[in-house]
Scaffold this active site. Structure first.
Site, mmCIF file in Angstrom:
data_model
loop_
_atom_site.group_PDB
_atom_site.id
_atom_site.type_symbol
_atom_site.label_atom_id
_atom_site.label_comp_id
_atom_site.label_asym_id
_atom_site.label_seq_id
_atom_site.Cartn_x
_atom_site.Cartn_y
_atom_site.Cartn_z
ATOM 1 N N ARG A 1 0.832 -1.210 0.000
ATOM 2 C CA ARG A 1 0.000 0.000 0.000
ATOM 3 C C ARG A 1 0.867 1.261 0.000
ATOM 4 O O ARG A 1 0.451 2.338 -0.416
ATOM 5 C CB ARG A 1 -0.994 0.007 1.180
ATOM 6 C CG ARG A 1 -1.858 1.272 1.241
ATOM 7 C CD ARG A 1 -3.176 1.086 2.002
ATOM 8 N NE ARG A 1 -3.007 0.386 3.256
ATOM 9 C CZ ARG A 1 -2.501 0.904 4.371
ATOM 10 N NH1 ARG A 1 -2.116 2.162 4.391
ATOM 11 N NH2 ARG A 1 -2.376 0.171 5.461
ATOM 12 N N TYR B 1 -16.939 14.567 -15.846
ATOM 13 C CA TYR B 1 -17.442 13.196 -15.794
ATOM 14 C C TYR B 1 -18.490 13.082 -14.666
ATOM 15 O O TYR B 1 -18.328 13.698 -13.612
ATOM 16 C CB TYR B 1 -16.242 12.263 -15.568
ATOM 17 C CG TYR B 1 -16.615 10.843 -15.255
ATOM 18 C CD1 TYR B 1 -17.360 10.084 -16.152
ATOM 19 C CD2 TYR B 1 -16.230 10.251 -14.059
ATOM 20 C CE1 TYR B 1 -17.710 8.784 -15.864
ATOM 21 C CE2 TYR B 1 -16.570 8.944 -13.766
ATOM 22 C CZ TYR B 1 -17.311 8.214 -14.671
ATOM 23 O OH TYR B 1 -17.657 6.933 -14.382
ATOM 24 N N ASP C 1 -7.971 16.752 -15.930
ATOM 25 C CA ASP C 1 -8.274 15.344 -16.186
ATOM 26 C C ASP C 1 -8.000 15.124 -17.673
ATOM 27 O O ASP C 1 -8.746 15.585 -18.529
ATOM 28 C CB ASP C 1 -9.748 15.068 -15.837
ATOM 29 C CG ASP C 1 -10.136 13.607 -16.078
ATOM 30 O OD1 ASP C 1 -9.515 12.955 -16.940
ATOM 31 O OD2 ASP C 1 -11.068 13.129 -15.414
ATOM 32 N N LYS D 1 -8.894 3.813 -19.402
ATOM 33 C CA LYS D 1 -9.252 4.154 -20.769
ATOM 34 C C LYS D 1 -8.057 3.938 -21.706
ATOM 35 O O LYS D 1 -7.610 2.820 -21.860
ATOM 36 C CB LYS D 1 -9.787 5.590 -20.797
ATOM 37 C CG LYS D 1 -10.844 5.873 -19.699
ATOM 38 C CD LYS D 1 -12.053 5.009 -19.866
ATOM 39 C CE LYS D 1 -13.185 5.154 -18.874
ATOM 40 N NZ LYS D 1 -12.996 5.651 -17.558
#
Ligand SMILES: Cc1ncc(COP(=O)(O)O)c(C=O)c1O
Length: 394
Positions: free
Chosen positions: A59, A112, A184, A209
């Site tokens: 992590r 978005y 973004d 994407k």
């Protein structure tokens, strides 16, 4: 590691990886481990105290993930990057890091749907307000930046209307006021647009994407300067924990290698479908940054390498007409997401932007008749034939 090349097509394959440090393995190895052993208790103590470099727990860092982060930082021309379990984990980590109760975020006219949802959450739970701005001139921007504006948040092209924001213009105004600009860059990928080179501060990707490119990973990335990325890593990411899995990072490294080749083809295919749809009598309007009649065509020429693989179009008729068209398609798949090898079509008003109230959708510039195409890598002639036969039936 010695720098092998500065050209994008080479960096996308080699940046961040030195095979001599990994048994000569041509492909970056997958460190599929949750934790790392310490040879002594004292070494563990030093690593926790930050007195010695090295891995502790996945992590907090993982070698496969690190290679991905170094590669993407190089591609986006930023100092460092941080990988996340999703694009939304990246968006929320950045906004959590930049804001506190009482602050204000100035956003591009559209974002978005889930980013819109997260902005609502920040407002309702933490009293962090936001406004949407057209960001189409220095004057509008200067008026809309408030004394408590903590950051400017931009999508360009804007989802799903494909409007563009002039990043150099916004970055210049923001710099004068000392406000960070977050972009973004999902729709462009680092191949088509580099916001940091245009003066912006932080870049976000839904790596789900174009970066992944094959529809098999959900992931996110943030690129910025060392101070900011350290802040995100030490606070938001470490304690909220939206980290990427090593296997997903490995898949992204694999997908990235073909990014320039894929993006060239996505753009070429989208351009061919644009030519077809623009002339079709059943198409009401078309939204594609490569359209010379597009209001932001000059901005596209200035800041994007190519117009990209996305286009939206509205159908003459109603929501039902748009849905009928989707149902008639045989090759093109009805699905959200974008940037995959398969061509996907979605209905923003009832899918990606269903959480955005109707009035806000109208302000963003679209209604129920709008469809968004993510043009894939198939033969464009087959995609055109599929759209043609479906349009004939509505
Ligand atoms: C522009 C944009 N940003 C962020 C996201 C969120 O990414 P993810 O689905 O990987 O969480 C998406 C998802 O579609 C997107 O299109």
């Amino acid at each position: 590691m010695k720098k092998k090349s500065v050209r994008f097509e080479t960096e996308v394959i080699h940046a961040g990886y030195d095979s001599s440090l990994h048994q000569g393995s041509l492909v970056p190895p997958l460190y599929q481990t949750s934790t790392f052993t310490f040879t002594t208790a004292e070494l563990g103590e030093k690593r926790f105290a930050g007195l010695e470099d090295g891995y502790i727990y996945s992590r907090l860092g993982n070698p496969t993930v690190k290679i991905l982060e170094e590669r993407v930082a190089a591609l986006e021309k930023g100092e460092v990057a941080l990988a996340f379990s999703s694009g939304m984990a990246a968006v929320s980590a950045v906004l959590f890091t930049l804001t506190k109760t009482g602050d204000h975020i100035l956003c591009s006219q559209g974002v978005y749907g889930c980013t819109f949802g997260f902005l609502q959450l920040l407002k309702e739970k933490y009293e962090i307000s936001h406004d949407f701005s057209r960001m189409d001139s220095v004057e509008t921007l200067e008026k809309e930046i408030l004394p408590n504006t903590a950051c400017i948040y931009i999508e360009t092209p804007i989802n799903p209307t494909m409007k563009l924001v002039d990043l150099q213009m916004v970055a210049k105004v923001a710099k004068e006021k000392g406000i960070p600009v977050v972009v973004d860059n999902t729709f462009c990928s680092p191949y088509l647009q580099n916001p940091i080179s245009l003066g912006c501060d932080i870049v976000i990707h839904s790596a789900t994407k174009y970066i992944g490119g094959h529809g098999d990973v959900i992931a996110g990335l943030v690129v910025g300067n060392k101070e900011f990325i350290n802040r995100v890593a030490r606070t938001t990411q470490k304690d909220i924990g939206g980290i990427i899995s090593p296997f997903d990072a490995w898949l992204l490294l694999r997908g990235l290698k073909t990014l320039p080749v894929r993006m060239d083809r996505h753009s070429e295919n989208a351009n061919q479908l644009f030519q077809f749809l623009k002339k079709h009598p059943k198409v009401d309007s078309i939204y594609y940054p490569g359209d010379p009649d597009h209001e932001d065509y000059q901005i596209m020429k200035k800041q994007m390498k190519q117009p990209g693989g996305l286009l939206s179009f509205s159908i003459k008729g109603t929501k039902k007409t748009a849905q009928r068209l989707m149902n008639q398609l045989k090759l093109i798949k009805v699905a959200v997401s974008l940037g995959d090898t398969e061509t996907l079509i979605q209905h923003p008003a009832t899918m990606t932007h269903a959480v955005v109230p109707e009035e806000e959708r109208r302000n963003m510039g679209f209604d129920d008749t709008l469809l968004r195409l993510s043009v894939g890598l198939e033969a464009w002639e087959d995609l055109k034939d599929d759209l043609e036969q479906a349009l004939e039936k509505i």
